[in-house]
Design a protein around this motif. Sequence first.
Motif, short mmCIF file in Angstrom:
data_model
loop_
_atom_site.label_atom_id
_atom_site.label_comp_id
_atom_site.label_asym_id
_atom_site.label_seq_id
_atom_site.Cartn_x
_atom_site.Cartn_y
_atom_site.Cartn_z
N LYS A 74 -2.52 -3.82 -8.94
CA LYS A 74 -3.45 -4.09 -7.84
C LYS A 74 -3.98 -5.52 -7.96
O LYS A 74 -4.93 -5.79 -8.67
N THR A 75 -3.35 -6.43 -7.26
CA THR A 75 -3.73 -7.84 -7.35
C THR A 75 -4.31 -8.38 -6.04
O THR A 75 -4.69 -9.54 -5.98
N ASP A 76 -4.37 -7.54 -5.00
CA ASP A 76 -4.92 -8.01 -3.73
C ASP A 76 -6.43 -7.81 -3.72
O ASP A 76 -7.02 -7.32 -4.69
N PHE A 77 -7.06 -8.18 -2.63
CA PHE A 77 -8.51 -8.05 -2.52
C PHE A 77 -8.91 -6.61 -2.28
O PHE A 77 -8.10 -5.77 -1.87
N SER A 78 -10.19 -6.32 -2.48
CA SER A 78 -10.67 -4.95 -2.58
C SER A 78 -11.30 -4.42 -1.30
O SER A 78 -11.17 -3.23 -0.99
#
Length: 253
Positions: free
Chosen positions: A123-127
């Motif tokens: 999970k490297t994208d924004f939250s």
Amino acid sequence: MLEAETSRGTPGAPGTVGTVGMGPDADLLHGINGLAKDAPDWVDSVVGFVGEWGLPLAMVLLVLWCWTTVRRRPDAETSVAALVWAPLAAGIALLVNIPIREFVERRRPFYEYNDLEVLADGKTDFSFVSDHATLAMALGVGLFVAHRKFGLIGIGLALLEGFCRVYMGVHYPTDVIGGFALGTAVTLLLAPVAMALLTPLTRAVARSGRWGRLVSARGARRTVPGAVELPEPQQGRDAEEPGRDPARKDLAA
């Protein structure tokens, strides 16, 4: 006030170490994610799978199950149009979320708090906001428009999805709440336009010989006890059965 170490930078890199205050959002995050620390490993594995893949798949199966039900209703064309709108609304909501995430640029909570139990990798994208919560709630509300009982089940599954995302340590509670709000808003606000466009389409499909049963299970609808038939469908049914005596119903009476 409690403080925890944090790192800032791009979503995929830890960056430099700093501090961030623990507010209600973070407190609730730690409270729910703390359950993962105390639970057996097999429970965490189950929740991780359910939250990542299981519940989205269950929502798809629920939509298909609802379709087998609403196509037997007297208002099948309208109900199926509402059901078709559910996945379309979910897709639109996910597209709307793309610029929101890029604008807010909120990092995943495990980049802010290194004491979380993280149950999902990559999970490297924004939250903000949660795609899973957005998708699940859009489908749930769309199901509710088509069929209330299935909709309540779908909304319940969406709430469970939101809990799982926080339990897994990949979203803040407000990420999930934002996803619920986005999915609901897109589904309900655009529903009148969607129904105005989709209902004529489903009616046209229902009248077609080859694809009509995708919208209306006419044979099954004839066997429903107490079903009220409108004049036009009744006449059309008589015309479809050569040799049928129109007076037979009177004789039976």
